[in-house]
Design a protein around this motif. Structure first.
Motif, PDB file in Angstrom:
ATOM      1  N   LYS A  28      -9.926  12.726   3.372  1.00 43.60           N
ATOM      2  CA  LYS A  28      -9.795  11.297   3.654  1.00 43.60           C
ATOM      3  C   LYS A  28      -9.480  10.516   2.383  1.00 43.60           C
ATOM      4  O   LYS A  28      -8.616   9.629   2.361  1.00 43.60           O
ATOM      5  CB  LYS A  28     -11.075  10.759   4.292  1.00 43.60           C
ATOM      6  N   LEU A  29     -10.191  10.834   1.288  1.00 40.34           N
ATOM      7  CA  LEU A  29      -9.998  10.106   0.034  1.00 40.34           C
ATOM      8  C   LEU A  29      -8.588  10.279  -0.502  1.00 40.34           C
ATOM      9  O   LEU A  29      -8.060   9.395  -1.180  1.00 40.34           O
ATOM     10  CB  LEU A  29     -11.014  10.573  -1.013  1.00 40.34           C
ATOM     11  N   ALA A  30      -7.961  11.408  -0.201  1.00 36.80           N
ATOM     12  CA  ALA A  30      -6.600  11.636  -0.674  1.00 36.80           C
ATOM     13  C   ALA A  30      -5.590  10.784   0.077  1.00 36.80           C
ATOM     14  O   ALA A  30      -4.465  10.591  -0.403  1.00 36.80           O
ATOM     15  CB  ALA A  30      -6.227  13.102  -0.532  1.00 36.80           C
ATOM     16  N   CYS A  31      -5.958  10.255   1.256  1.00 37.00           N
ATOM     17  CA  CYS A  31      -4.999   9.547   2.101  1.00 37.00           C
ATOM     18  C   CYS A  31      -5.223   8.040   2.159  1.00 37.00           C
ATOM     19  O   CYS A  31      -4.259   7.269   2.128  1.00 37.00           O
ATOM     20  CB  CYS A  31      -5.051  10.105   3.528  1.00 37.00           C
ATOM     21  N   ILE A  32      -6.470   7.606   2.263  1.00 37.74           N
ATOM     22  CA  ILE A  32      -6.772   6.241   2.712  1.00 37.74           C
ATOM     23  C   ILE A  32      -6.328   5.153   1.746  1.00 37.74           C
ATOM     24  O   ILE A  32      -6.298   3.978   2.113  1.00 37.74           O
ATOM     25  CB  ILE A  32      -8.293   6.090   2.967  1.00 37.74           C
ATOM     26  N   ASP A  33      -5.928   5.497   0.524  1.00 40.70           N
ATOM     27  CA  ASP A  33      -5.576   4.477  -0.454  1.00 40.70           C
ATOM     28  C   ASP A  33      -4.141   3.999  -0.320  1.00 40.70           C
ATOM     29  O   ASP A  33      -3.738   3.046  -0.993  1.00 40.70           O
ATOM     30  CB  ASP A  33      -5.814   5.034  -1.866  1.00 40.70           C
ATOM     31  N   HIS A  34      -3.322   4.611   0.564  1.00 38.52           N
ATOM     32  CA  HIS A  34      -1.894   4.296   0.627  1.00 38.52           C
ATOM     33  C   HIS A  34      -1.609   3.301   1.745  1.00 38.52           C
ATOM     34  O   HIS A  34      -2.162   3.388   2.848  1.00 38.52           O
ATOM     35  CB  HIS A  34      -1.096   5.581   0.840  1.00 38.52           C
ATOM     36  N   GLN A  35      -0.675   2.368   1.427  1.00 38.52           N
ATOM     37  CA  GLN A  35      -0.405   1.255   2.331  1.00 38.52           C
ATOM     38  C   GLN A  35       0.963   1.338   2.997  1.00 38.52           C
ATOM     39  O   GLN A  35       1.310   0.465   3.774  1.00 38.52           O
ATOM     40  CB  GLN A  35      -0.505  -0.078   1.556  1.00 38.52           C
ATOM     41  N   GLU A  36       1.757   2.345   2.684  1.00 37.55           N
ATOM     42  CA  GLU A  36       3.063   2.524   3.302  1.00 37.55           C
ATOM     43  C   GLU A  36       3.163   3.933   3.876  1.00 37.55           C
ATOM     44  O   GLU A  36       2.517   4.865   3.386  1.00 37.55           O
ATOM     45  CB  GLU A  36       4.193   2.301   2.291  1.00 37.55           C
ATOM     46  N   CYS A  37       4.026   4.057   4.883  1.00 38.93           N
ATOM     47  CA  CYS A  37       4.138   5.330   5.588  1.00 38.93           C
ATOM     48  C   CYS A  37       4.663   6.421   4.666  1.00 38.93           C
ATOM     49  O   CYS A  37       4.121   7.528   4.601  1.00 38.93           O
ATOM     50  CB  CYS A  37       5.053   5.167   6.794  1.00 38.93           C
ATOM     51  N   GLY A  38       5.742   6.142   3.912  1.00 37.98           N
ATOM     52  CA  GLY A  38       6.314   7.159   3.039  1.00 37.98           C
ATOM     53  C   GLY A  38       5.340   7.623   1.979  1.00 37.98           C
ATOM     54  O   GLY A  38       5.201   8.823   1.719  1.00 37.98           O
ATOM     55  N   ALA A  39       4.640   6.666   1.357  1.00 38.55           N
ATOM     56  CA  ALA A  39       3.658   7.025   0.337  1.00 38.55           C
ATOM     57  C   ALA A  39       2.508   7.810   0.936  1.00 38.55           C
ATOM     58  O   ALA A  39       1.947   8.707   0.294  1.00 38.55           O
ATOM     59  CB  ALA A  39       3.141   5.761  -0.349  1.00 38.55           C
ATOM     60  N   CYS A  40       2.157   7.505   2.168  1.00 34.01           N
ATOM     61  CA  CYS A  40       1.058   8.201   2.841  1.00 34.01           C
ATOM     62  C   CYS A  40       1.404   9.669   3.078  1.00 34.01           C
ATOM     63  O   CYS A  40       0.645  10.562   2.710  1.00 34.01           O
ATOM     64  CB  CYS A  40       0.752   7.504   4.160  1.00 34.01           C
ATOM     65  N   LEU A  41       2.558   9.924   3.673  1.00 30.34           N
ATOM     66  CA  LEU A  41       2.924  11.306   3.974  1.00 30.34           C
ATOM     67  C   LEU A  41       3.194  12.117   2.705  1.00 30.34           C
ATOM     68  O   LEU A  41       3.091  13.339   2.720  1.00 30.34           O
ATOM     69  CB  LEU A  41       4.155  11.336   4.879  1.00 30.34           C
ATOM     70  N   SER A  42       3.543  11.445   1.618  1.00 26.77           N
ATOM     71  CA  SER A  42       3.796  12.138   0.363  1.00 26.77           C
ATOM     72  C   SER A  42       2.517  12.437  -0.408  1.00 26.77           C
ATOM     73  O   SER A  42       2.556  13.218  -1.371  1.00 26.77           O
ATOM     74  CB  SER A  42       4.734  11.299  -0.518  1.00 26.77           C
ATOM     75  N   ALA A  43       1.400  11.817  -0.010  1.00 28.74           N
ATOM     76  CA  ALA A  43       0.171  11.972  -0.785  1.00 28.74           C
ATOM     77  C   ALA A  43      -0.394  13.381  -0.671  1.00 28.74           C
ATOM     78  O   ALA A  43      -0.817  13.957  -1.677  1.00 28.74           O
ATOM     79  CB  ALA A  43      -0.866  10.949  -0.319  1.00 28.74           C
ATOM     80  N   ALA A  44      -0.420  13.944   0.529  1.00 28.08           N
ATOM     81  CA  ALA A  44      -0.995  15.274   0.737  1.00 28.08           C
ATOM     82  C   ALA A  44      -0.470  15.821   2.062  1.00 28.08           C
ATOM     83  O   ALA A  44      -0.089  15.053   2.956  1.00 28.08           O
ATOM     84  CB  ALA A  44      -2.522  15.209   0.760  1.00 28.08           C
ATOM     85  N   PRO A  45      -0.433  17.137   2.227  1.00 29.68           N
ATOM     86  CA  PRO A  45       0.124  17.706   3.464  1.00 29.68           C
ATOM     87  C   PRO A  45      -0.628  17.299   4.720  1.00 29.68           C
ATOM     88  O   PRO A  45      -0.041  17.277   5.804  1.00 29.68           O
ATOM     89  CB  PRO A  45       0.020  19.225   3.227  1.00 29.68           C
ATOM     90  N   HIS A  46      -1.926  16.985   4.620  1.00 25.93           N
ATOM     91  CA  HIS A  46      -2.711  16.667   5.806  1.00 25.93           C
ATOM     92  C   HIS A  46      -2.720  15.180   6.132  1.00 25.93           C
ATOM     93  O   HIS A  46      -3.322  14.769   7.128  1.00 25.93           O
ATOM     94  CB  HIS A  46      -4.154  17.141   5.617  1.00 25.93           C
ATOM     95  N   CYS A  47      -2.076  14.356   5.320  1.00 21.10           N
ATOM     96  CA  CYS A  47      -2.085  12.917   5.555  1.00 21.10           C
ATOM     97  C   CYS A  47      -1.137  12.551   6.695  1.00 21.10           C
ATOM     98  O   CYS A  47      -0.026  13.071   6.795  1.00 21.10           O
ATOM     99  CB  CYS A  47      -1.700  12.163   4.284  1.00 21.10           C
ATOM    100  N   ARG A  48      -1.601  11.633   7.552  1.00 15.39           N
ATOM    101  CA  ARG A  48      -0.816  11.134   8.675  1.00 15.39           C
ATOM    102  C   ARG A  48      -0.823   9.609   8.638  1.00 15.39           C
ATOM    103  O   ARG A  48      -1.698   8.982   8.043  1.00 15.39           O
ATOM    104  CB  ARG A  48      -1.400  11.612  10.010  1.00 15.39           C
TER     105      ARG A  48
END
Length: 809
Positions: A28-48
């Motif tokens: 969760k910590l690897a994903c929740i800090d991103h505010q855009e879709c592209g940045a979110c999916l690029s953060a980690a393989p499990h981020c949606r």
């Protein structure tokens, strides 16, 4: 027993559950800090990313799959990473040159691949390369035809059939062309005398052609006789200096592809023969040719370079770019007098040039052609154009060695026909240049040829598939000048700011906003002093800068404590400058003005009278009556007695006598004494060695070596560490014991040697006696045989027949 097993299972399940919960929290910590879709999916393989515009849950839109579903995000609107793409588009097998056509030549396999890359991902692309047999060769002779090269021209004319044989041994498909050069027909490179303008060789009483820079005589052809004929018809000329216009001629040979006749599929080689040095960019300005060389073709119908008097000589950098663009190789066939000069030129044009020593009459020109060609074809070097995008490429190859390990390099040497080189191109995307799906095309080709290549279409998976949200009623919830993208509002093009109310396209509004980011009455006109970004009239400064207009640098930090301006007690930062408090100096307020820190704990003068106090530290005199001084307080030298050692001796003795604690006080100063006898390392910075000799309780004379280092704290003036102890009595006992042991060992070894010797002697005697007994027994068994060494003691005497025996009766 069953209860114990059950308890153990419960503990394991609880531990597993805790581990799962911890892992989920990290995800969760690897994903929740991103505010855009592209940045979110690029953060980690499990981020949606939840692209549902009606998503109102307090949980972030960027999360793991389970959390988004539990938060009420519609399954159909959850953005997930795209599947990996790998497609081999063209994969023709390696093939040599066919007699009927060059279109089927294949030297690299495969030829085209489509693939995808995610951020922080590396993918390997394997390809093979094999030099094709009988690959076409276009060979252009570019000859210096100044007066000093007259004999070399005659040698070239006499080549005849030998040239045909040499080229045929290299490849069945060759063509040959010819051109010549001299220098710019301008003063000071030529004489302006009318007679010498018409005949530059008048001084030599010889007729020659008027001065020219470059002339193209013969386009590439497979008729060697035409080549010999054109070389024979060419005439020499003459100039005044030893430097020639090789680079002018070389640019025309490379750029005039249609006139020269370069083939699209061929190995292009220029043999440049000369005995002179090179005119380079800037030399032409001496003669009035001031325009920068444009690198274009300027040949008239007769093959002369027409713009020689207008354009300056090209630079080596321009020549390198043309060689790289048109994939032309140059062999500098030069005489021994200028070879070192061309060796230096070769270092600047290393990828496309070779240097060979030419005999004074060019008699070894065919040998140089063969050597130059073999050197060129034996090197394979791959390049690409990945610098145009964010993808980085690394190359690994075995250079054709069967079973050889892959090594990181682009170049292989010693390549022969029929040898297949296996390569791996490692493609890496460190980060997304922007969060949208884009494609980067990469072309990998062999640097010497460039005709065959591997085309890579790399899809950078940095964006999402939800940019076209068409939910009109949700647009009302977005601020003006914005639109819905993947469930969230984003500013339209030309607008910025949290509320999208900062116009970028409106020049007046943009200028008004940017004006608020400029420092008034300042010489700089750049917004935010060039050290930040202007966002809606407010500067967002880069790291290391501060202030309303980012005009202030951060202040220096103290080396001692790492704090800006040494901390609040020492100074304050005022727009990049430290304002020091009383008692402190220096750019970081880390230099005390007081000299107390330069006085030794034993008291006395500043720096013991043997130095000066600078920034709270002693700078010792380099020379004095007793030599060079050293130490934290300049208290010691090679021939003088250290006062701090003398002052510390009572505390060391007190510690050894166990009559005081580790903290010892003498006068107004405190000392700490510790004992680390096993610490025999070399002295550390700031430590000074001392020696104390005293008698211990057993009456032994002992020598103690200790070090001190003065501390900066006021409560502890000196730290003492006892590092070694050496007592004479103990040493004698050790020596005596060692002597006894050695003597015992010597006696034992002697006894062993004697026993071994006696044993060997007894064994030898027994063997000799046994042999004697055996021989005696054998003698008895063979009595009838006489001993050849036996002499009988009985002797016989026979009376002569003539002797009168009767008288004796």
């Amino acid at each position: 027993m069953h209860r114990k097993v059950l308890c153990l299972c419960v503990v394991l399940l609880l531990g597993y559950a805790d581990g799962q919960a911890g892992q989920q929290m990290l995800n969760k910590l690897a994903c929740i800090d991103h505010q855009e879709c592209g940045a979110c999916l690029s953060a980690a393989p499990h981020c949606r990313w939840c692209a549902d515009p009606y998503y109102n849950a307090p949980a972030p839109r960027c999360n793991d799959d389970l959390s988004l579903v539990q938060s009420g995000c519609s399954q159909g609107l959850i953005q997930r990473p795209l599947p990996a793409l790998w497609e081999v588009v063209a994969n023709n097998t390696l093939q040599d040159v066919q007699p009927d056509s060059l279109d089927h030549v294949v030297q690299i396999q495969p030829q085209s691949i489509r693939l995808s890359l995610k951020p922080r991902e590396t993918r390997k692309v394997k390809f093979s390369y094999r030099p094709a047999k009988n690959y076409p060769l276009d060979l252009y002779y570019l000859m210096d035809l100044t007066w000093s090269m007259k004999d070399d021209k005659d040698t070239l004319v006499n080549l005849g059939d030998a040239l045909t044989v040499t080229l045929s041994n290299l490849t069945d498909n060759f063509r040959i062309g010819f051109g010549s050069f001299a220098d710019k027909p301008l003063m000071p490179f030529i004489s302006v005398d009318e007679k010498r303008l018409a005949n530059p060789c008048a001084m030599e009483e010889h007729e020659c052609e008027a001065m020219y820079n470059y002339r193209h005589h013969l386009s590439l052809t497979d008729q060697v006789k035409d080549f010999i004929e054109n070389v024979n018809k060419s005439a020499v000329t003459a100039n005044l200096d030893n430097a020639e216009g090789q680079l002018d001629a070389l640019v025309q040979v490379i750029a005039c592809g249609n006139r020269i006749g370069w083939s699209a599929h061929s190995r292009k080689i220029v043999i440049l023969l000369t005995d002179g040095s090179i005119h380079t960019a800037g030399d032409g300005k001496l003669a009035g040719a001031t325009k920068r060389n444009d690198g274009e073709c300027h040949l008239d119908d007769n093959g002369y370079y027409t713009e020689s008097i207008i354009y300056d000589y090209p630079s080596l950098e321009q020549v390198y770019r043309l060689l790289d663009k048109y994939k032309v190789n140059v062999v500098f066939a030069v005489t021994d007098s200028v070879k070192s000069y061309y060796d230096n030129v070769h270092q600047l044009l290393e990828d496309f040039t070779y240097v060979a020593k030419l005999e004074s009459d060019s008699s070894n020109i065919l040998k140089l052609v063969k050597m130059g060609y073999e050197d060129i074809v034996s090197v394979v070097n791959f390049k690409d154009d990945s610098s145009n995008g964010p993808v980085k490429v690394q190359y690994f190859t075995n250079c054709g060695v069967k079973g050889g390990s892959m090594m990181e390099t682009t170049k292989c040497t010693g390549v022969e026909y029929g040898m297949t080189l296996n390569y791996e191109a490692h493609l890496t995307l460190d980060s997304c240049p922007e969060y949208k799906k884009i494609t980067q095309k990469i072309r990998i080709s062999e640097s010497q040829l460039g005709q065959d290549s591997l085309e890579l279409d790399v899809e950078l998976q940095c964006g999402c598939e939800c940019e076209g949200d068409q939910i009109k009623d949700m647009l009302l919830n977005c601020p003006s000048n914005s639109h819905l993208v993947c469930g969230v509002c984003q500013c339209n093009k030309g607008w910025s700011g949290p509320m999208c109310n900062c116009s970028i396209e409106d020049e007046a509004a943009s200028a008004a906003l940017e004006a608020q980011c400029r420092e008034p009455n300042a010489t700089r006109t750049i917004a935010c002093s060039g050290m930040g970004d202007c966002r809606c009239g407010k500067c967002q400064c880069d790291r290391g800068f501060s202030g309303r207009y980012c005009q202030c640098k951060d202040c220096e930090r103290s080396i001692e404590n790492g704090m800006e301006c040494g901390g609040a007690e020492r100074g304050t930062c005022v727009c990049g400058q430290c304002s020091c408090a009383p008692g402190w100096l220096g750019s970081a307020c880390d230099c005390p003005t007081a000299t107390e820190a330069c006085r030794a704990p034993a008291g006395g003068d500043v720096c013991s009278g043997h130095g000066t106090c600078e920034c709270g530290r002693c700078k010792c005199d380099s020379s004095g009556p007793d030599g060079k001084y050293s130490g934290m307080f300049c208290e010691t030298c090679a021939t003088c007695k250290n006062p701090l050692c003398v002052n510390a001796e009572p505390c060391v003795s007190c510690h050894l006598n166990n009559t005081c604690t580790d903290l010892c006080t003498i006068g107004d100063f405190n000392y700490t004494v510790t004992e680390r006898l096993t610490d025999t390392d070399t002295l550390k910075t700031g430590e000074v060695a001392c020696i104390l000799r005293r008698e211990n309780e057993d009456g032994q004379d002992c020598e103690y070596k200790y070090t001190y280092s003065a501390a900066t704290k006021s409560m502890i003036s000196m730290e003492i560490v006892i590092r070694s102890k050496n007592c004479i009595g103990a040493l004698r006992a050790k020596l005596m014991t060692s002597a006894l042991v050695i003597m015992a060992c010597v006696v034992a070894v002697g006894m062993i040697v004697i026993l071994i010797y006696k044993s060997a002697q007894i064994i030898s005697d027994r063997r000799a006696y046994a042999k004697f007994v055996q021989e005696a027994q054998e003698s008895r068994m063979h009595m009838q045989e006489l001993n050849p060494l036996y002499i009988s003691p009985i002797s016989e005497f026979k009376m002569p027949e003539a002797y009168n025996r009767d008288k004796m009766d």
